[in-house]
Each structure stands twice: as C-alpha cells, then as structure tokens.
Design a protein around this motif. Structure first.
Motif, PDB file in Angstrom:
ATOM      1  N   ASP A 248       0.846  -1.266  -0.082  1.00 17.98           N
ATOM      2  CA  ASP A 248      -0.162   0.021  -0.035  1.00 17.98           C
ATOM      3  C   ASP A 248       0.907   1.225   0.024  1.00 17.98           C
ATOM      4  OD1 ASP A 248       0.914   0.378   2.614  1.00 17.98           O
ATOM      5  OD2 ASP A 248      -0.882  -0.273   3.420  1.00 17.98           O
ATOM      6  N   LEU A 249       0.196   2.494   0.085  1.00 16.11           N
ATOM      7  CA  LEU A 249       0.957   3.542  -0.042  1.00 16.11           C
ATOM      8  C   LEU A 249       1.865   3.717   1.234  1.00 16.11           C
ATOM      9  CD1 LEU A 249      -1.280   6.718  -1.045  1.00 16.11           C
ATOM     10  CD2 LEU A 249       0.714   6.093  -1.674  1.00 16.11           C
ATOM     11  N   GLU A 250       1.744   3.400   2.304  1.00 15.02           N
ATOM     12  CA  GLU A 250       2.614   3.201   3.194  1.00 15.02           C
ATOM     13  C   GLU A 250       3.825   2.212   3.445  1.00 15.02           C
ATOM     14  OE1 GLU A 250      -0.902   3.599   4.129  1.00 15.02           O
ATOM     15  OE2 GLU A 250      -0.449   5.723   3.872  1.00 15.02           O
ATOM     16  N   GLY A 251       3.766   1.349   1.908  1.00 16.26           N
ATOM     17  CA  GLY A 251       4.943   0.484   2.047  1.00 16.26           C
ATOM     18  C   GLY A 251       4.342  -0.981   2.685  1.00 16.26           C
ATOM     19  N   ASN A 252       3.276  -0.911   3.074  1.00 22.55           N
ATOM     20  CA  ASN A 252       3.062  -2.480   3.952  1.00 22.55           C
ATOM     21  C   ASN A 252       2.627  -3.375   2.780  1.00 22.55           C
ATOM     22  OD1 ASN A 252       3.016  -1.129   6.641  1.00 22.55           O
ATOM     23  ND2 ASN A 252       1.066  -0.235   5.852  1.00 22.55           N
ATOM     24  N   PRO A 253       3.264  -4.493   2.632  1.00 25.12           N
ATOM     25  CA  PRO A 253       3.156  -5.720   1.911  1.00 25.12           C
ATOM     26  C   PRO A 253       1.431  -6.323   2.050  1.00 25.12           C
ATOM     27  CG  PRO A 253       4.991  -6.076   3.050  1.00 25.12           C
ATOM     28  CD  PRO A 253       4.525  -4.997   3.723  1.00 25.12           C
ATOM     29  N   ARG A 254       0.957  -6.572   1.091  1.00 24.99           N
ATOM     30  CA  ARG A 254      -0.373  -7.014   1.019  1.00 24.99           C
ATOM     31  C   ARG A 254      -0.591  -8.303   0.268  1.00 24.99           C
ATOM     32  NH1 ARG A 254      -3.742  -1.831  -1.089  1.00 24.99           N
ATOM     33  NH2 ARG A 254      -1.923  -1.681  -2.332  1.00 24.99           N
ATOM     34  N   THR A 255      -1.598  -9.020   0.704  1.00 24.37           N
ATOM     35  CA  THR A 255      -2.005 -10.178  -0.354  1.00 24.37           C
ATOM     36  C   THR A 255      -2.999  -9.949  -1.486  1.00 24.37           C
ATOM     37  OG1 THR A 255      -3.992 -10.793   0.966  1.00 24.37           O
ATOM     38  CG2 THR A 255      -2.038 -11.633   2.074  1.00 24.37           C
ATOM     39  N   PRO A 256      -2.886 -10.765  -2.503  1.00 20.14           N
ATOM     40  CA  PRO A 256      -3.849 -10.616  -3.534  1.00 20.14           C
ATOM     41  C   PRO A 256      -5.231 -10.376  -3.068  1.00 20.14           C
ATOM     42  CG  PRO A 256      -2.166 -12.287  -3.881  1.00 20.14           C
ATOM     43  CD  PRO A 256      -2.169 -12.223  -2.628  1.00 20.14           C
ATOM     44  N   LEU A 257      -5.608 -11.089  -1.954  1.00 19.76           N
ATOM     45  CA  LEU A 257      -7.208 -10.883  -1.401  1.00 19.76           C
ATOM     46  C   LEU A 257      -7.112  -9.639  -0.904  1.00 19.76           C
ATOM     47  CD1 LEU A 257      -7.868 -14.559  -0.654  1.00 19.76           C
ATOM     48  CD2 LEU A 257      -9.095 -13.108  -1.952  1.00 19.76           C
ATOM     49  N   GLU A 258      -6.093  -9.059   0.007  1.00 21.15           N
ATOM     50  CA  GLU A 258      -6.365  -7.763   0.383  1.00 21.15           C
ATOM     51  C   GLU A 258      -6.258  -6.809  -0.571  1.00 21.15           C
ATOM     52  OE1 GLU A 258      -3.842  -8.877   4.649  1.00 21.15           O
ATOM     53  OE2 GLU A 258      -2.888  -8.051   3.069  1.00 21.15           O
ATOM     54  N   LEU A 259      -5.347  -6.672  -1.638  1.00 17.98           N
ATOM     55  CA  LEU A 259      -5.234  -5.830  -2.561  1.00 17.98           C
ATOM     56  C   LEU A 259      -6.550  -5.774  -3.527  1.00 17.98           C
ATOM     57  CD1 LEU A 259      -3.877  -3.660  -4.243  1.00 17.98           C
ATOM     58  CD2 LEU A 259      -2.904  -5.508  -5.553  1.00 17.98           C
TER      59      LEU A 259
END
Ligand SMILES: Cc1ncc(COP(=O)(O)O)c(C=O)c1O
Length: 434
Positions: A248-259
C-alpha cells in the motif's frame, strides 16, 4: 452510462469505452507505446501502489487493452479481466497460477490439442498433473477424482473438434462442494452463445484469436474472473501470501485478496505473470479484437444458422460416416444444448470421411471456397484433418482418449452463403469419388 441493464448487443460495442477519456475519438485509439510518462514523483508512487490507476509500461497494462478487458468483463458478467498474448498464454497462466506449488487438475479428455498435450506432458514439469475424466458428464467420476491437492476442474464449453458439451451446473456443484474452482475455455462458444459464469464457472479463458475477433487476423487471449470464489488458505495459499509488490501507499505488503478482494486471480496474473513472464497482448491486437467484437452477434447467428444447414447436408452424404454436433440427428447432446445453448452450440463441428486417404487428398484439393487451415472462428469457412494437424501433438492413445478417429475432418463455418458452401463440398465429393 451505467452498463447494468444494457443488452449484449449494446455492450459488445460500447462497454469499457468513454470517448471523453480518449480525446473524443469515436473508435478506441491504438496506444502504440511501450511506456507512459509518470508525471511526478508522488504520482509514480501512487501508480506503483495501485492507489491511482494509469499506464506505467505496456507489458502490464495499456489503455487500448484495458478497453477490451473492460468489455469482455461486462459481456461475461465478471469482476475483472486481463488480455494476454494468445489463447495458450491464457490457459498456461491460469493453470500455473491455480497450480502454484503443485497439484492436480481434473479435466474432460477431449480438448484443443495443445491444451490437452500441455496438461498431459508439459504442466507436470511444473508439478501440475491432470486426471482426465472418461465420461465427461458423469459427475461421480469428477467427484471421485477430486482430492486435497486438486486445483481446478477444467472444461471447454464446446469442445474442439467434436462440439461436445457438459452439464456445467452439475459439475460445478460437485467442484464447489470440494472447494475447487471451475475453469471454462469459452473460445468456441463466445459469450454470445454461452455465459459460463451464469452456470457455475469461476474463471473463463479465451483464445480471442477465434470467434471473438472473428476475422483470422490476430493472435490474442483473455482471462476473465467471476470474483466470488472462496479460495481456501489450505488449497490456495498463493492468494494469502503478502508481497511487497502489492504494497500500500505506506509500504505495507499485501496479499492478492487484500489488494483486490473481488479480483485476486486477475490481479495476481497482472502483477506476477504479466510482469515476470510477459506474454502481453499488444495494443493493435486488442484493437482488432474490439473491432471483431462489435459484430459478434450477427456473425455467430449467421454461422450457427449455416452450421445447421451444413450438418443436415453432410448427414445425407454417403461419403460421410458420421457427423458430430448437437444439430446432428443422433447427437447425445441435444438436451444439454437446449438447456445451455438456446442460440445454438457453435459453428465448429466434425465429420467422418468415408473414403480412402487418396480420396481425402483429392477432396481437400478440390475445395474452392473452404480454406484448408487450422484456425477456427474466421469469416472464411475452414476445413482441416485434425488428427494430423490441430491435434497432431497427441500420441495415439491420447487420440483415442479424446475420441479423435483418424478419419475426423473438422469444419469451422464462416460467413459465406450456405448454398455456396454446400455446392463446394458437393463438387469436391464428386471429384474425389468419381
Ligand atoms: C478451444 C481453444 N482454446 C485455445 C486455443 C489456443 O489459442 P491461441 O491459438 O490463440 O493460442 C485454441 C486454438 O485453436 C482453441 O481452439
């Protein structure tokens, strides 16, 4: 304009395109560019985190291709779609993503040759094997083959070359009961004749080279996602793995389901598969598919009507030993065709040539309108001896499994006048057998 209540005929021309977003061009412009200006540093950051939509680099997205993606998404009623370089790229990306880390696919045994051969001998190199169902409509057979490592049930909505069809809803019910998604290759049917998501499919793959573009002038593929399949963490950990590429914009990794909760599949294809494998659809090819789509209804209606006439004609010929299409008199697929294909089960079918090899050579040589050629879904009518061409990669035992006898001839019906096509076949039979 909201697309919700529009008819298919309107959507295939207008969906996904607003002229105001493209310098008021009436036709979708071809954005023939490798890259896009990023604007400023903050915009680049927003683009890279998916918080602003926009072009970066045409390997992973292009505005002409986006219009096509939106259009096919609307026509099929999905949540997201992605354009790729070919139908085989669509199939390969789909199998590799679902089968990440290894697993098995359950598939009926009569598929387009390269699809069947890749499932049999290519994907096993990546830890993905396939179990072929013998009786395509015996749901108990599917159920018996599904195990904890099954990643998909794979079907062609109308099989190539035998025009066989499935009891889609019954098969999907069994797959879903076990948490397995259903992938349908809808190439031969096109969304005009069949909309797989309305009958249990979760992912659709297309060779847009065929009926969607319809003029035999491009190679293209599409994958469409329905968006409501519940991928379990145990069977599909890939959709639960955090990735810095999806941050995300803050640089936190995400999963495909979160994105992308409603489009984890297509989002993963874009972010990992287009990015790393790069079998991308070009802007000009997407433009050609868009052009073709705008006449899809009329082409399919006419091709189906001509198919009915050709099937009826071939059934009267003594040189023809059998004809396979739901329009054929003794087809086993009439009830399923009535249920799932009210507008006709496509314009590709096969027949058995009842002569010698020399007579067959003579027959093909004598044809003046039919092209002897491997594509399908063209404006031109095409004829081919599948066992030695489109399905030539299959070993003899796979021909048997796929029910492709040596005398099989496939026809893909084009837009010529039906009477001219019949006259062409008639004179070729005459030359070959006299
Ligand atoms: C049913 C079906 N699916 C997929 C493909 C592969 O498509 P492409 O040639 O665009 O890779 C074909 C090609 O003939 C096909 O007939």
């Amino acid at each position: 304009m909201s697309n919700k209540n529009l008819h298919f005929e309107t959507k295939r021309i207008h969906s996904g395109y607003s002229s105001a977003e493209h310098f008021y061009a009436v036709n979708t412009p071809i954005y023939q560019t490798a890259g896009f200006d990023l604007g400023d540093i903050d915009r680049a950051r927003r683009l890279w985190t998916g918080s602003e939509a926009g072009g970066i680099y045409s390997r992973v997205g292009n505005p002409t291709v986006s219009v096509l993606e939106e259009r096919i998404k609307e026509l099929d009623g999905g949540s997201a779609a992605i354009g790729v370089a070919s139908g085989m790229a669509a199939i390969t990306y789909t199998i590799l993503l679902l089968g990440e880390g290894g697993g098995n696919i359950i598939s009926a045994s009569s598929l387009y040759g390269a699809a069947q051969e890749s499932l049999t001998n290519f994907f096993p190199k990546f830890g993905i094997t396939t179990k072929f169902v013998k009786n395509r409509n015996d749901v108990r057979e599917y159920e018996a083959l599904i195990d904890d490592n099954t990643k998909a049930v794979y079907l062609e909505s109308i099989s190539n070359p035998n025009a066989e069809i499935y009891d889609f809803e019954a098969i999907a019910e069994v797959a879903h009961k076990h948490g397995v998604p259903v992938v349908v290759d809808n190439t031969v049917a096109t969304p005009y004749l069949f909309r797989p998501f309305e009958h249990g499919a979760d992912i659709i793959v297309y060779s847009a080279t065929k009926g969607l573009s319809g003029h035999g002038n491009t190679i293209a593929g599409l994958v469409v996602e329905k968006g409501d399949f519940k991928y379990s963490k145990e069977r599909f950990p890939q959709f639960y793995q955090k990735s810095y590429k999806m941050r995300d914009l803050e640089g936190n990794p995400r999963t495909p389901l979160e994105l992308a909760p409603n489009a984890p599949f297509v989002t993963s294809l874009r972010i990992f598969y287009l990015e790393f494998i790069g079998a991308t659809l070009g802007a000009f090819d997407a433009f050609l598919v868009l052009q073709g789509l705008s006449t899809l209804t009329e082409r399919m209606e006419k091709q189906v009507a001509t198919t009915k006439k050709l099937v009826a004609y071939l059934e009267t010929r003594k040189e023809v030993t059998w004809v396979r299409h739901p329009f054929a008199k003794d087809s086993n697929y009439k009830a399923l065709a009535e249920k799932y294909f009210p507008n006709g089960a496509g314009a590709v079918f096969s027949f058995g040539f009842g002569g010698t090899r020399e007579q067959f050579k003579e027959f093909i040589k004598a044809l003046e309108i039919f092209s002897y050629h491997v594509n399908i879904g063209d404006v031109r009518s095409l004829i081919v001896n599948s066992p030695e061409t489109t399905h030539a990669e299959l070993a003899p035992e796979l021909h048997e499994l796929a029910d492709i006898p040596g005398n099989l001839v496939r026809i893909s019906v084009g837009l010529e006048h039906a009477d001219d096509l019949i006259t062409d076949l008639e004179q070729a039979f005459h030359k070959a057998f006299s």
